[in-house]
Design a protein around this motif. Sequence first.
Motif, PDB file in Angstrom:
ATOM      1  N   GLN A 184       0.814  -1.218   0.000  1.00 31.85           N
ATOM      2  CA  GLN A 184       0.000   0.000   0.000  1.00 31.85           C
ATOM      3  C   GLN A 184       0.849   1.269   0.000  1.00 31.85           C
ATOM      4  O   GLN A 184       0.337   2.352  -0.250  1.00 31.85           O
ATOM      5  CB  GLN A 184      -0.931   0.006   1.220  1.00 31.85           C
ATOM      6  N   GLY A 185       2.129   1.131   0.266  1.00 34.55           N
ATOM      7  CA  GLY A 185       3.027   2.281   0.260  1.00 34.55           C
ATOM      8  C   GLY A 185       3.223   2.876   1.644  1.00 34.55           C
ATOM      9  O   GLY A 185       2.333   2.819   2.493  1.00 34.55           O
ATOM     10  N   THR A 186       4.391   3.450   1.843  1.00 35.07           N
ATOM     11  CA  THR A 186       4.696   4.140   3.094  1.00 35.07           C
ATOM     12  C   THR A 186       5.419   5.441   2.753  1.00 35.07           C
ATOM     13  O   THR A 186       6.311   5.458   1.913  1.00 35.07           O
ATOM     14  CB  THR A 186       5.527   3.241   4.039  1.00 35.07           C
ATOM     15  N   GLN A 187       4.990   6.514   3.395  1.00 32.99           N
ATOM     16  CA  GLN A 187       5.521   7.842   3.074  1.00 32.99           C
ATOM     17  C   GLN A 187       6.864   8.060   3.765  1.00 32.99           C
ATOM     18  O   GLN A 187       6.999   7.818   4.973  1.00 32.99           O
ATOM     19  CB  GLN A 187       4.540   8.923   3.511  1.00 32.99           C
ATOM     20  N   VAL A 188       7.830   8.535   2.996  1.00 32.05           N
ATOM     21  CA  VAL A 188       9.125   8.967   3.536  1.00 32.05           C
ATOM     22  C   VAL A 188       9.291  10.438   3.187  1.00 32.05           C
ATOM     23  O   VAL A 188       9.213  10.815   2.012  1.00 32.05           O
ATOM     24  CB  VAL A 188      10.283   8.139   2.953  1.00 32.05           C
ATOM     25  N   THR A 189       9.485  11.253   4.202  1.00 30.60           N
ATOM     26  CA  THR A 189       9.676  12.687   3.995  1.00 30.60           C
ATOM     27  C   THR A 189      10.996  13.101   4.626  1.00 30.60           C
ATOM     28  O   THR A 189      11.220  12.853   5.814  1.00 30.60           O
ATOM     29  CB  THR A 189       8.533  13.494   4.617  1.00 30.60           C
ATOM     30  N   VAL A 190      11.854  13.721   3.817  1.00 29.73           N
ATOM     31  CA  VAL A 190      13.166  14.160   4.292  1.00 29.73           C
ATOM     32  C   VAL A 190      13.199  15.684   4.247  1.00 29.73           C
ATOM     33  O   VAL A 190      13.057  16.282   3.179  1.00 29.73           O
ATOM     34  CB  VAL A 190      14.297  13.575   3.430  1.00 29.73           C
ATOM     35  N   SER A 191      13.370  16.290   5.399  1.00 29.25           N
ATOM     36  CA  SER A 191      13.393  17.748   5.480  1.00 29.25           C
ATOM     37  C   SER A 191      14.830  18.259   5.370  1.00 29.25           C
ATOM     38  O   SER A 191      15.774  17.608   5.812  1.00 29.25           O
ATOM     39  CB  SER A 191      12.769  18.209   6.791  1.00 29.25           C
TER      40      SER A 191
END
Length: 119
Positions: A111-118
């Motif tokens: 289903q996907g998993t969100q990765v956010t890099v600031s």
Amino acid sequence: QVQLVESGGGLVQAGGSLRLSCVASITIFRINAMGWYRQAPGKQRELVAVITRGNSINSADSVKGRFTISRDNAENTVYLQMNSLKPEDTAVYYCNADLIQGGSYYRYWGQGTQVTVSS
């Protein structure tokens, strides 16, 4: 039918690390190849890394030296260790499984998993 459940995504600062996990509903000995893809907003889904049943590995040039794919056959799990993360690694990460059974080819997605890099 193969169900894939991803976990491990989140928000991290640039230079940080995350480890994604993908658990399959069947023994991964039966799966010919498992991999991680990612899709950033407005972009096409792209290969990140793939590992075959024989443990051959292929990965995108953009992640070589930073990301490592591995598998734990006993846990039916494939991992993606992501180090030295960059803002351009921000995307939804999808696990996939390629299965050849009875002469037919099947591809399954999580289903996907969100990765956010600031930055």
